[in-house]
Every structure is written in C-alpha cells, then in structure tokens.
Motif scaffolding. Structure first.
Motif, PDB file in Angstrom:
ATOM      1  N   GLU A  10      -1.147  16.208  18.961  1.00  0.00           N
ATOM      2  CA  GLU A  10      -1.923  16.741  17.827  1.00  0.00           C
ATOM      3  C   GLU A  10      -2.142  15.664  16.765  1.00  0.00           C
ATOM      4  O   GLU A  10      -3.219  15.504  16.222  1.00  0.00           O
ATOM      5  N   VAL A  11      -1.082  14.941  16.452  1.00  0.00           N
ATOM      6  CA  VAL A  11      -1.152  13.886  15.435  1.00  0.00           C
ATOM      7  C   VAL A  11      -2.119  12.801  15.861  1.00  0.00           C
ATOM      8  O   VAL A  11      -2.926  12.312  15.073  1.00  0.00           O
ATOM      9  N   SER A  12      -2.060  12.398  17.125  1.00  0.00           N
ATOM     10  CA  SER A  12      -2.931  11.320  17.606  1.00  0.00           C
ATOM     11  C   SER A  12      -4.391  11.717  17.484  1.00  0.00           C
ATOM     12  O   SER A  12      -5.235  10.931  17.059  1.00  0.00           O
ATOM     13  N   ASN A  13      -4.687  12.968  17.876  1.00  0.00           N
ATOM     14  CA  ASN A  13      -6.076  13.438  17.779  1.00  0.00           C
ATOM     15  C   ASN A  13      -6.556  13.443  16.341  1.00  0.00           C
ATOM     16  O   ASN A  13      -7.674  13.042  16.030  1.00  0.00           O
ATOM     17  N   GLU A  14      -5.689  13.950  15.440  1.00  0.00           N
ATOM     18  CA  GLU A  14      -6.101  14.058  14.032  1.00  0.00           C
ATOM     19  C   GLU A  14      -6.257  12.667  13.413  1.00  0.00           C
ATOM     20  O   GLU A  14      -7.145  12.421  12.616  1.00  0.00           O
ATOM     21  N   ALA A  15      -5.374  11.746  13.760  1.00  0.00           N
ATOM     22  CA  ALA A  15      -5.463  10.391  13.221  1.00  0.00           C
ATOM     23  C   ALA A  15      -6.777   9.743  13.615  1.00  0.00           C
ATOM     24  O   ALA A  15      -7.405   9.033  12.830  1.00  0.00           O
ATOM     25  N   GLU A  23       0.837  -1.194   0.000  1.00  0.00           N
ATOM     26  CA  GLU A  23       0.000   0.000   0.000  1.00  0.00           C
ATOM     27  C   GLU A  23       0.878   1.252   0.000  1.00  0.00           C
ATOM     28  O   GLU A  23       1.947   1.281   0.622  1.00  0.00           O
ATOM     29  N   SER A  24       0.431   2.272  -0.684  1.00  0.00           N
ATOM     30  CA  SER A  24       1.172   3.533  -0.685  1.00  0.00           C
ATOM     31  C   SER A  24       0.821   4.347   0.543  1.00  0.00           C
ATOM     32  O   SER A  24      -0.253   4.181   1.137  1.00  0.00           O
ATOM     33  N   THR A  25       1.728   5.198   0.954  1.00  0.00           N
ATOM     34  CA  THR A  25       1.489   6.144   2.044  1.00  0.00           C
ATOM     35  C   THR A  25       1.745   7.534   1.495  1.00  0.00           C
ATOM     36  O   THR A  25       2.015   7.714   0.302  1.00  0.00           O
ATOM     37  N   CYS A  26       1.719   8.519   2.394  1.00  0.00           N
ATOM     38  CA  CYS A  26       1.971   9.879   1.929  1.00  0.00           C
ATOM     39  C   CYS A  26       3.471  10.156   1.765  1.00  0.00           C
ATOM     40  O   CYS A  26       3.852  11.216   1.266  1.00  0.00           O
ATOM     41  N   THR A  27       4.316   9.172   2.166  1.00  0.00           N
ATOM     42  CA  THR A  27       5.759   9.381   2.012  1.00  0.00           C
ATOM     43  C   THR A  27       6.428   8.313   1.150  1.00  0.00           C
ATOM     44  O   THR A  27       7.535   8.517   0.669  1.00  0.00           O
ATOM     45  N   GLN A  28       5.761   7.168   0.953  1.00  0.00           N
ATOM     46  CA  GLN A  28       6.337   6.091   0.163  1.00  0.00           C
ATOM     47  C   GLN A  28       5.320   5.581  -0.869  1.00  0.00           C
ATOM     48  O   GLN A  28       4.146   5.372  -0.539  1.00  0.00           O
ATOM     49  N   LYS A  29       5.809   5.393  -2.105  1.00  0.00           N
ATOM     50  CA  LYS A  29       4.949   4.851  -3.154  1.00  0.00           C
ATOM     51  C   LYS A  29       4.657   3.384  -2.883  1.00  0.00           C
ATOM     52  O   LYS A  29       5.486   2.660  -2.333  1.00  0.00           O
ATOM     53  N   GLU A  45       0.902  30.016  11.851  1.00  0.00           N
ATOM     54  CA  GLU A  45       0.018  28.965  11.333  1.00  0.00           C
ATOM     55  C   GLU A  45       0.856  27.901  10.617  1.00  0.00           C
ATOM     56  O   GLU A  45       1.770  28.207   9.862  1.00  0.00           O
ATOM     57  N   TYR A  46       0.511  26.616  10.857  1.00  0.00           N
ATOM     58  CA  TYR A  46       1.181  25.530  10.146  1.00  0.00           C
ATOM     59  C   TYR A  46       0.241  24.328  10.114  1.00  0.00           C
ATOM     60  O   TYR A  46      -0.867  24.357  10.672  1.00  0.00           O
ATOM     61  N   TYR A  47       0.676  23.228   9.457  1.00  0.00           N
ATOM     62  CA  TYR A  47      -0.173  22.041   9.260  1.00  0.00           C
ATOM     63  C   TYR A  47       0.602  20.797   9.643  1.00  0.00           C
ATOM     64  O   TYR A  47       1.810  20.688   9.399  1.00  0.00           O
ATOM     65  N   ILE A  48      -0.105  19.815  10.274  1.00  0.00           N
ATOM     66  CA  ILE A  48       0.510  18.555  10.704  1.00  0.00           C
ATOM     67  C   ILE A  48      -0.205  17.406  10.000  1.00  0.00           C
ATOM     68  O   ILE A  48      -1.439  17.355   9.949  1.00  0.00           O
ATOM     69  N   CYS A  49       0.566  16.467   9.403  1.00  0.00           N
ATOM     70  CA  CYS A  49       0.001  15.266   8.773  1.00  0.00           C
ATOM     71  C   CYS A  49      -0.170  14.188   9.839  1.00  0.00           C
ATOM     72  O   CYS A  49       0.776  13.884  10.581  1.00  0.00           O
ATOM     73  N   SER A  50      -1.363  13.591   9.898  1.00  0.00           N
ATOM     74  CA  SER A  50      -1.654  12.598  10.931  1.00  0.00           C
ATOM     75  C   SER A  50      -1.027  11.241  10.627  1.00  0.00           C
ATOM     76  O   SER A  50      -1.030  10.361  11.487  1.00  0.00           O
ATOM     77  N   GLU A  51      -0.508  11.043   9.414  1.00  0.00           N
ATOM     78  CA  GLU A  51       0.083   9.747   9.067  1.00  0.00           C
ATOM     79  C   GLU A  51       1.612   9.767   9.149  1.00  0.00           C
ATOM     80  O   GLU A  51       2.218   8.908   9.765  1.00  0.00           O
ATOM     81  N   CYS A  52       2.229  10.766   8.508  1.00  0.00           N
ATOM     82  CA  CYS A  52       3.698  10.812   8.521  1.00  0.00           C
ATOM     83  C   CYS A  52       4.236  11.743   9.606  1.00  0.00           C
ATOM     84  O   CYS A  52       5.445  11.802   9.832  1.00  0.00           O
TER      85      CYS A  52
END
Length: 741
Positions: free
Chosen positions: A578-583, A432-438, A479-486
C-alpha cells in the motif's frame, strides 16, 4: 502732557469708535445736487468748490455716528489737514484720523460731504464709499513674554507709546490686577508690588489657581497705531517663584530650587538658529533635570545645549529632535528615545573630545527612526587647523533592530552594532524535514549573525484504506490511513491519531454483524401489544437458517480492492504494498525542484535561469541571461514554472545582460533580493534601470554589482529609499555622476 493729549484725543473720538481713514478708492453716490467740482483721490483727499450761501461744510461718517464741521468763517486747518483756497477747500481725511486716533479699524466706510447754512443742509452733497487703510504702521503685539519670580517681562514694541497689563483670576474670571506703563522702554512689571496708575494692591497668588496675563501695546498719535490684540500668558500659582516663558507652541518653566527645566504643551518648540538664542541659555550650567511632557512634538535646534543633565527621556509624542539639541551635555550618560521618533538631527548628541567630557557610550534606537543627520549619534568633535574634526567615540555602541535604518547608520559610520531583533537575510537548509523529524536550516541576518533553527514537520502524505467487512472466509478491516513516507497508520485523515497496534484494525473472518432480534424488546421503545402466540406444530420439522453469500462470494475469481492485513508477515506485506503504491502517486503529483546550479530555459520568457535553492517549499532561481540578444526591454519576472515546479526569481546573475547591444531598459520588482557582481556589464546602450525592489541591502548586493553601467543611465528607485540606495549603489560600483530618481 503726551498722556493728557492722548486721553483728550481719545475722548473726543470715542463716538467715532477709534476712527482713522486712509482711503483707497470708492464710488460716489450723488444727492439731489453735487458739490461743485467735487473730487477725491485714492489717498483720501477730498476737494470741492464753494457753494453760494454756504457757511460750513459737514463731513459725516455713517458707520461711526460722527462728523467734522468745517466753518468757512474760521477756516480752521485741523492740524494741517484742511487747505482753504480762494474758490474752494480740500480735506485730507486719512491724515486727520491718523493724527487723532491710534485705534483705526481698517474697513469700508460711508463718507458724506454736505454744504450747510445755519445748521441746515443746502441740498448740495456727495456720498463716497472708501476702503480704509492706514498710512501709519500698526504696532505688533508684545512678544517673548517671560516670567521670573513674580516679574513679567516682554520685548519692546517699536513705536509704542505705552503698555497696558491686566491679570485675570481663573476662579473668579475677573481682572484682579492692572497696570499702565507710560514709558515704552520699560518692558517689565513686578506683580508683587502696587500697580502703576491703577493703584491696585500687590497680587496674592493661590497655588491651586491659574492667572492669565494680557499685555497690550498702545500707539502714539500720528506715529503708530495700537496693536490688534493683547499677548496672553498663563502662570500657575505654584510657579510664581520660578522663571518661565513660551517656546513655540509650548511653555517652559525653570525651577531654580530643583534645577529642573520643564517643557509642556502640545506641538513644536520654538525655532532657534543659535544656541545662545534659547530662552534658558543663561541657566544651562544650572539645569540638571529636563522633563519633556507628552504632547511636545518637535525638540528645537540647540534646545538643551550645554546643560548638566545626566539622563533624558524623550516621550512618544516627539517625532523630531533638531540639530545639536543635546550637544555638549558632558554629564549625559543615558538616553531613552520614544517610539514615535522619526528624525534625529545633525550633531544631535555631539560631545567634546576632552578627557571626561563625554559619558554617553551607547544608545538604543527605535525602529521608526528613518532619518539621521550627519554625525548625529556617537561622535566627538574638536578643532584642528581651523576646521572641526569629527570622530566616532571609541567603543560606542548602537542597539536596534537589524531591519531598521539605525543599522545602516551604524554600518556607514563604522559604529559597533548590537542587535535586539535580527532579520532574515538568507537561509540555507542543512537538513530537510520529514513527517516524523524536524529539519534544520542556517539563518543569516544582514548584520552577519548566523543561527540554526528548526524546520517544522511536514504533513503526512496519507492514503485512505476504506472499511471492508469480514466474511466467513476472509478477514475484514475498519477504515484507517497509511502515510507513504513514514509508513505509519492513523485513525484520522489529519494524521494525529497514531495506530500502534496494527491488529486493532482487523475484523476476523467469520465475524458477522449481529442482527437485531425482533423478539427482544428495545429498552428505548415501549412494549408493543403482542398477539396471542401460535403454538408450533410438533409434526413439522424446523427450517434451517439461510446463509446469504456476500457479493465477493457470488463473483468467482474477483480480487479484493484493498489488502486486508491478517497478522504478522501478511500484515507487513499488505502495508508495504500500500505504501509503495501511494508513494508512487505522490512522486508523480509533486515533482522535486532541480538541483542547485542547474540551468533552466523558459521559452515564454526568452530567458535562461539558474537554480539557487532546491528547497521544495521555496525553490529559487537567478535571472541568468536572455535568449534574445536583440531585445530592447527586459522585465525580470517574479516567478517561472517549469516541469510542474514554480521557482521564485530572487536574483540577477553575473553578466546577465552582457552582449545585449540594443537593450535600453531593465526593470525588476520587489522579488529581487540579490544582484551579483557585474550584473549590468556589457549592456552598452542601456538608458534606464527601474529598480522597484525594497529588499536590496549591503549584504545582498555584490561589491561590483553596478560596475560597468554607462554614464547615460538613469536609475529609478522607490522614493522612500532614494537616499539609502544612492549611497548603496555608489558603494557597489555605480558612478556618482549617474542620476538616481
């Protein structure tokens, strides 16, 4: 004598504009008094009784300005056309004009019969309108004009008396050569000699000009009528020493010096049901090059049988190659087919089985070819026991796109297939692909070829962290953005600008935004007019600067909405929370498909399904069975949605309809790609299978998919796939007696 008689006959009737009246039916327009007992028949026989004092009867043709004068004193028979009786006379007009003219125009004429005396009318007359149709046959125009080194020839026209040939020069527009041939069995004329009858000099050809020939057939009086028109033929001055002719809507030219046959024009070539009827058949062993012009649309049956060409290029304008068109071309080793080709006829490239009798070992077939005749490509033939035997050429290869009909032809005839364009028949995700690996998936083509390809990166699942100003006691952040997967941080909501230094988003505590100094002039604005300054009172103490508390300071015990990282461990902890909540949010928003092999029940469809692919981007299921055994009609759905996941229905499982004793109709659409073994077995009263899918292939339909289908069943398929599916379904277990519509 025949010519003199004919010439005199035409001269007499010139004013009649080539008459000749066979009469069908008409109406009589009466004058002041009618001729006694005037009658006429449908074949043009006029009859009347004598008028007192009349010494002649005149038959006039208004449209022609011509009349016949019948004197009672002479009682002339007009070659058997007039019959004089005791009390009257009859006249056969059709016979008269058929005998005396060969150029009769078939139309309606006005005919008047008048009683005369001393050249004056006696006021007895009848006028009749007749629709003319000749009793003798009209000649055909000369056919099959050919050219062979200045000699023009044509087929003999049965019933012709003689021929007329004329040649017009393209540059002058004038007829430069004419000939008259009085022997109807002579059907050739040498334009390089003085012409018969007209004594014109031999033609001298200009290589840069075209010459237009016309051949006209004249009829024989009383036997045949002239042809309606002339047959035209064009020759270029540069081709006068070649052989040439017409074939259908096209023209052929054979240059013996270069051993080259050229086919040109717009449209189809002629139709030939036997190879020895082709115009250039006698030269076939001499023809080494064939040029087919762009504009030719149809290559006829047997067209180039037995020629000695080594290669052939079919232009894009050709849509069909007929039966045996290139059969027994023993030197042919290279074939280039145009992109417009759609049909290749039976035994088109057939070769003899003798040693060294075939050199064609491979062909590339365009994807547009949809129809292949029997043994059309890759076969040799030989006679055995009085019958012809056809075998695939050892090592022969067909190259083409795996999605084309050429693949089906190669597979059905067990010919080696070489793909120049694979198609996706089945995919299997291996990673399976992720947001960082094909990711990776294995692709299987219908030809059996497999290969691995990348699955693109998934989009980042981003959570926005809003800007938070710093205070005297707490850090702030931009302001910034956090990815919940990577768990990476980004400057933008597209996830393209990665933040590598997390401390760069922090605004240290105590950092207060600088307020503008009203005393400091703005360089962008002109200096205002300032009033005189007021001198400060040295006795008055200066006020302390007022520090206003922030909203957070004014509300004791209030927690911050977003964790603001400060440094090191605190920063990592804030990010992790933050990541845990978003995930968690993402998990709740997009549930995963069920694992492969999981049985699912859709109450709205009254059916069970089984998961065949758990790929999140494209989960698929097979239709497993109905939960209503009394159902009479089942339509397999395109998709089902269960627990927030939409599955594509792509297959029909084994024994999906077993035990449905009242089921009469099964229908499925273009979403169905796979039919498993014994899928329809057990539906005893099934009458109709409506298979609307165009995706069924030899590899996607199981070997016994149609095993057990009753003989009363009718299978309906897309019209354009009837032939393909008929073979495929029988191969997959369907009885040959079952109707396929």
């Amino acid at each position: 004598m025949r010519y003199l008689r004919k010439k005199l006959s035409i001269s007499i009737l010139t004013l009649a504009i080539l008459l000749g009246f066979p009469f069908m039916h008409g109406e009589t327009v009466h004058a002041a008094s009618s001729l006694p007992a005037f009658t006429y028949t449908s074949d043009g026989v006029f009859s009347w009784e004598f008028v007192k004092d009349a010494d002649a009867y005149r038959i006039t043709f208004s449209e022609l300005g011509f009349y016949i004068n019948m004197k009672t004193s002479e009682k002339y028979s007009f070659n058997g056309c007039a019959t004089w009786k005791a009390n009257g006379v009859s006249f056969d007009l059709r016979k008269y004009f058929d005998q005396n003219n060969t150029s009769i125009t078939e139309k309606t004429y006005t005919v008047t019969v008048t009683a005369m005396r001393n050249g004056n009318s006696l006021n007895y007359a009848n006028t009749v309108k007749y629709s003319y149709k000749s009793a003798i046959p009209k000649l055909e125009t000369p056919k099959n004009l050919k050219w062979n080194k200045r000699i023009l020839s044509w087929d003999e026209v049965r019933g012709a008396d003689d021929y007329f040939v004329a040649v017009c020069d393209e540059k002058t527009g004038n007829y430069v050569w004419r000939a008259r041939i009085f022997d109807p069995t002579v059907t050739t004329i040498d334009t390089g000699k003085t012409s018969p009858y007209f004594q014109d000099k031999p033609l001298v050809y200009d290589e840069n000009s075209n010459y237009y020939f016309k051949v006209f057939a004249y009829g024989e009086s009383g036997v045949s009528r002239d042809s309606d028109g002339a047959t035209s033929y064009t020759i270029n001055g540069s081709e006068v020493d070649c052989e040439s002719g017409t074939t259908g809507s096209c023209r052929w030219v054979y240059n013996a010096e270069k051993s080259t046959l050229t086919i040109s024009g717009n449209g189809a070539m002629g139709t030939y049901y036997n190879y020895n009827k082709v115009p250039w058949y006698t030269m076939r062993s001499e023809i080494k090059t064939i040029i087919i012009g762009n504009g030719v649309t149809n290559i006829s049956n047997h067209a180039f049988y037995g020629t000695k060409i080594s290669s052939i290029t079919i232009p894009d304008s050709v849509s069909k190659i007929g039966e045996g068109a290139f059969s027994y071309c023993s030197e042919l080793s290279e074939v280039k087919l145009g992109t417009g080709l759609k049909e290749i006829g039976p035994r088109c490239f057939e070769c003899s089985s003798g040693t060294g009798m075939y050199k064609l070992t491979s062909m590339t077939i365009p994807a547009n070819v949809t129809t292949f005749g029997k043994h059309s490509i890759g076969y040799i033939s030989y006679a055995s026991g009085g019958t012809m035997v056809y075998e695939v050429i050892t090592g022969f290869k067909i190259t083409g796109a795996c999605s084309s009909k050429a693949f089906d032809y190669a597979e059905e005839n067990k010919i080696t297939w070489v793909s120049n364009e694979h198609t996706v028949s089945k995919t299997e995700v291996t990673k399976e692909s992720t947001c960082t690996q094909k990711g990776k998936e294995t692709v299987t083509c219908r030809c059996g070829h497999t290969y691995t390809r990348d699955i693109p990166l998934k989009h980042h699942t981003l959570t926005r962290v809003p800007a938070n100003p710093a205070t005297e006691t707490a850090d702030g952040n931009i302001e910034y953005y956090i990815c919940s997967e990577c768990h990476n941080w980004f400057e933008d909501d597209a996830g393209e600008k990665l933040i590598t230094d997390h401390s760069s988003v922090i605004i240290p505590k105590g950092t207060v935004p600088e307020k503008p100094d009203p005393e400091k002039p703005d360089p962008e604005k002109p200096d205002p007019v300032k009033p005189d300054p007021v001198k400060p009172d040295p006795e008055k103490p200066k006020p302390k600067p007022e520090i206003k508390p922030t909203e957070e300071d004014e509300t004791p015990g209030k927690e911050e909405k977003t964790p603001v990282p400060s440094s090191g461990e605190d920063e990592s902890k804030a990010s992790s929370n933050e990541v845990s909540n978003e995930a968690a949010k993402v998990e709740n928003a997009t549930p995963d498909p069920k694992p492969e092999g999981t049985a699912l029940t859709d109450e709205s469809q009254q059916a069970e399904f089984v998961v065949t692919s758990a790929a999140k981007e494209n989960p698929t299921v097979d239709y497993k069975r109905t939960t209503n055994k009394k159902v009479k009609k089942i339509t397999v759905p395109k998709t089902i949605t269960l627990d927030g996941v939409t599955y594509n229905v792509t297959g029909i499982a084994s024994k999906a309809f077993n035990g449905c004793s009242k089921l009469t109709t099964i229908a499925f659409g273009n979403n169905i790609e796979f039919i498993r073994a014994n899928a329809f077995k057990g539906a005893k009263n099934l009458k109709t299978i409506n298979a609307k899918s165009s995706k069924l292939t030899n590899s996607s339909v199981a070997k016994k998919a149609f095993k057990g289908v009753g003989s009363r069943v009718t299978v309906k398929v897309p019209k354009k796939l009837k032939k393909t599916y008929s073979k495929l379904f029988v191969k997959k277990g369907l009885a040959k007696s079952i109707k396929i519509k």
